[in-house]
Design a protein around this motif. Structure first.
Motif, short mmCIF file in Angstrom:
data_model
loop_
_atom_site.label_atom_id
_atom_site.label_comp_id
_atom_site.label_asym_id
_atom_site.label_seq_id
_atom_site.Cartn_x
_atom_site.Cartn_y
_atom_site.Cartn_z
N ASN A 68 0.73 -1.23 -0.05
CA ASN A 68 -0.10 0.00 -0.11
C ASN A 68 0.99 1.28 0.13
O ASN A 68 0.39 2.29 0.62
CB ASN A 68 -0.88 -0.03 1.19
N GLY A 69 1.96 1.15 -0.56
CA GLY A 69 2.72 2.40 -0.99
C GLY A 69 3.91 2.51 0.03
O GLY A 69 4.90 3.45 -0.14
N ALA A 70 3.74 1.70 1.35
CA ALA A 70 4.93 1.84 2.45
C ALA A 70 5.93 0.77 2.07
O ALA A 70 5.60 -0.43 1.81
CB ALA A 70 4.46 1.68 3.69
N GLU A 71 7.16 1.01 2.08
CA GLU A 71 8.39 0.17 1.81
C GLU A 71 8.51 -0.79 2.94
O GLU A 71 8.66 -0.19 3.99
CB GLU A 71 9.77 0.82 1.45
N ILE A 72 8.71 -1.96 2.93
CA ILE A 72 8.65 -2.65 4.01
C ILE A 72 9.85 -3.78 4.09
O ILE A 72 10.39 -4.24 2.94
CB ILE A 72 7.20 -3.60 4.21
N GLU A 73 10.15 -4.44 4.97
CA GLU A 73 10.96 -5.60 4.97
C GLU A 73 10.28 -6.78 5.21
O GLU A 73 10.50 -7.79 4.71
CB GLU A 73 12.20 -5.34 6.29
N GLU A 74 9.16 -6.53 6.21
CA GLU A 74 8.22 -7.92 6.42
C GLU A 74 6.97 -7.31 6.62
O GLU A 74 7.03 -6.31 7.67
CB GLU A 74 8.52 -8.96 7.33
N ALA A 75 5.61 -7.81 6.06
CA ALA A 75 4.52 -7.33 6.64
C ALA A 75 3.46 -8.55 6.58
O ALA A 75 3.41 -9.35 5.63
CB ALA A 75 4.19 -5.91 5.58
N LYS A 76 2.32 -8.09 7.30
CA LYS A 76 1.43 -9.38 7.26
C LYS A 76 0.25 -8.61 6.20
O LYS A 76 0.11 -7.61 6.34
CB LYS A 76 0.63 -9.39 8.60
N LEU A 77 -0.18 -9.53 5.32
CA LEU A 77 -1.00 -8.93 4.13
C LEU A 77 -2.58 -8.96 4.62
O LEU A 77 -2.93 -10.10 5.42
CB LEU A 77 -0.82 -9.72 3.14
N LYS A 78 -3.43 -8.31 4.18
CA LYS A 78 -4.76 -8.41 4.40
C LYS A 78 -5.78 -8.50 3.03
O LYS A 78 -5.01 -7.92 2.07
CB LYS A 78 -5.17 -6.88 5.22
N ASP A 79 -6.54 -8.78 3.08
CA ASP A 79 -7.34 -8.90 1.91
C ASP A 79 -7.38 -7.61 1.22
O ASP A 79 -8.16 -6.65 1.90
CB ASP A 79 -8.66 -9.58 2.17
N GLY A 80 -7.26 -7.67 -0.10
CA GLY A 80 -7.18 -6.21 -1.04
C GLY A 80 -5.83 -5.61 -0.91
O GLY A 80 -5.91 -4.41 -1.62
N ASP A 81 -4.83 -5.90 -0.15
CA ASP A 81 -3.47 -5.06 0.09
C ASP A 81 -2.83 -4.94 -1.68
O ASP A 81 -2.96 -6.09 -2.24
CB ASP A 81 -2.63 -5.71 0.96
N ARG A 82 -2.37 -3.81 -1.86
CA ARG A 82 -1.58 -3.73 -3.04
C ARG A 82 -0.25 -3.79 -2.61
O ARG A 82 0.35 -3.25 -1.68
CB ARG A 82 -1.81 -2.39 -3.37
N VAL A 83 0.47 -4.85 -3.42
CA VAL A 83 1.92 -4.92 -3.03
C VAL A 83 2.64 -4.94 -4.30
O VAL A 83 2.47 -5.18 -5.38
CB VAL A 83 2.15 -6.59 -2.74
N GLY A 84 3.85 -4.11 -4.22
CA GLY A 84 4.39 -3.81 -5.35
C GLY A 84 5.91 -4.45 -5.07
O GLY A 84 6.75 -4.09 -4.40
N PHE A 85 6.31 -5.00 -6.17
CA PHE A 85 7.61 -5.62 -6.30
C PHE A 85 8.51 -4.88 -7.38
O PHE A 85 8.63 -5.17 -8.64
CB PHE A 85 7.52 -7.22 -6.71
N GLY A 86 9.26 -4.01 -6.92
CA GLY A 86 9.49 -3.10 -7.94
C GLY A 86 8.63 -2.18 -8.59
O GLY A 86 7.77 -1.42 -7.97
N ASP A 87 8.46 -2.22 -9.96
CA ASP A 87 7.28 -1.51 -10.61
C ASP A 87 5.94 -2.50 -10.99
O ASP A 87 5.15 -2.07 -11.64
CB ASP A 87 7.90 -1.04 -12.02
N VAL A 88 6.43 -3.85 -10.38
CA VAL A 88 5.39 -4.75 -10.93
C VAL A 88 4.12 -4.66 -9.57
O VAL A 88 4.43 -4.61 -8.28
CB VAL A 88 6.05 -6.14 -10.97
N GLN A 89 3.04 -4.47 -10.02
CA GLN A 89 1.70 -4.37 -9.03
C GLN A 89 1.14 -5.52 -9.13
O GLN A 89 0.93 -6.41 -9.80
CB GLN A 89 1.01 -3.15 -9.66
N ALA A 90 0.61 -5.86 -7.70
CA ALA A 90 0.10 -7.13 -7.42
C ALA A 90 -1.01 -6.82 -6.15
O ALA A 90 -0.89 -5.89 -5.53
CB ALA A 90 0.93 -8.23 -6.83
N VAL A 91 -2.05 -7.72 -6.39
CA VAL A 91 -3.12 -7.69 -5.22
C VAL A 91 -3.25 -8.92 -4.37
O VAL A 91 -3.33 -9.87 -5.20
CB VAL A 91 -4.56 -7.26 -5.89
N PHE A 92 -3.48 -8.96 -3.18
CA PHE A 92 -3.49 -9.88 -2.25
C PHE A 92 -4.85 -10.15 -2.10
O PHE A 92 -5.57 -9.44 -1.76
CB PHE A 92 -2.62 -9.94 -1.04
N TYR A 93 -5.38 -11.33 -2.29
CA TYR A 93 -6.85 -11.73 -1.96
C TYR A 93 -6.74 -13.06 -0.96
O TYR A 93 -6.03 -14.01 -1.10
CB TYR A 93 -7.55 -12.46 -3.14
#
Length: 220
Positions: A68-93
Motif C-alpha cells: 500500500n505504498g509503504a516500503e517494508i522488510e516484512e508485513a502481514k497481508l490483508k485482503d485487498g492489499d496492494r503489493v509492489g515488487f519494484g514496478d510490478v503491482q500485485a493484489v493479495f486476496y
C-alpha cells in the motif's frame, strides 16, 4: 485459498494461488513467480504462509517491496492489499480472486519504511484544518496586493536609515587619529634627537626667535 494477482508490464495478469508454504518471487528462473520487469531483482521477495496469516518478506531487493505504498522488510497481508515488487503491482486476496479482475491498479505513492500507508485524498480533505478567512477584497479602482505586499506594503526605501553621514564621520575620525599619531611620533623623535620640544621649536622657527648657530671652520 489465498491468492495473489500479478499485473505484468505487458498488460497480462498472472493469478497465483498460494499453495506452497513459501512462494519465491523475482526475475530468477527458479522463482515460483518469475517477473520479467527490469526493476525487479533476481530474488526479490517471498510470500510465507504462517499459522496467524500470510506474510510478504523483502530479500534486500534493489528497488524494494511495498505494501500500500509503504516500503517494508516484512508485513502481514490483508485482503485487498496492494503489493509492489519494484514496478510490478500485485493484489493479495484472502480467498479466490474475483471472476472479473479489476484493471491494473495504480501504484500508491511511496511512503517511508515502517510508516502506515498514506491516507486517501478524500480522508485527507476531511481531516484538513479549516482554511483561514479570505483576505478582504481590494478597494475599488486599486490593485489587489499579494499577502507579502500587504504585510510589507508600508515599508519603503525611505524607511531605511541613511548611513552616508555616519560613514563620512567615521572616515574623519580615522584620519584625525592617524594625524595625531603621526604628530606624537614626530614629537618623540624630535625630543630624542634634538633634545628639545617640537612645538616650541616650530613656533620659534616660525617667529624667527630661534638663535642662528654659525659654524666656522678653523684652519690649522
Amino acid at each position: 485459498m489465498a491468492s495473489v494477482v500479478f499485473y505484468m508490464e505487458d498488460g497480462s495478469t498472472l493469478v497465483h494461488k498460494l499453495e506452497n508454504e513459501v512462494t519465491t518471487i523475482g526475475r530468477h528462473p527458479d522463482s515460483l513467480v518469475v517477473l520479467t520487469c527490469p526493476s525487479s531483482s533476481g530474488r526479490h521477495a517471498v510470500i510465507k504462509l504462517a499459522a496467524d496469516g500470510v506474510y510478504v518478506h523483502d530479500l534486500n531487493s534493489s528497488n524494494g517491496t511495498r505494501v500500500n505504498g509503504a516500503e517494508i522488510e516484512e508485513a502481514k497481508l490483508k485482503d485487498g492489499d496492494r503489493v509492489g515488487f519494484g514496478d510490478v503491482q500485485a493484489v493479495f486476496y484472502a480467498g479466490n480472486p474475483p471472476a472479473v479482475l479489476e484493471e491494473k491498479p495504480v501504484a500508491p505513492p511511496r511512503a517511508s519504511k515502517g510508516l502506515p500507508p498514506p491516507a486517501s485524498a478524500s480522508s485527507a480533505a476531511n481531516d484538513a484544518p479549516p482554511s483561514p478567512s479570505a483576505a478582504p477584497p481590494a478597494k475599488a479602482g486599486g490593485r489587489q496586493l499579494s499577502p507579502v505586499r500587504r504585510a510589507y506594503g508600508k515599508t519603503s526605501a525611505n524607511s531605511y536609515p541613511d548611513t552616508t553621514e555616519s560613514g563620512c564621520m567615521s572616515a574623519i575620525i580615522v584620519t584625525a587619529m592617524f594625524v595625531f599619531a603621526f604628530v606624537v611620533g614626530l614629537a618623540m623623535r624630535h625630543s630624542k634627537e634634538m633634545n628639545g620640544n617640537l612645538l616650541s621649536d616650530v613656533m620659534a622657527k616660525v617667529t624667527g626667535s630661534m638663535p642662528k648657530i654659525k659654524i666656522e671652520r678653523k684652519d690649522e
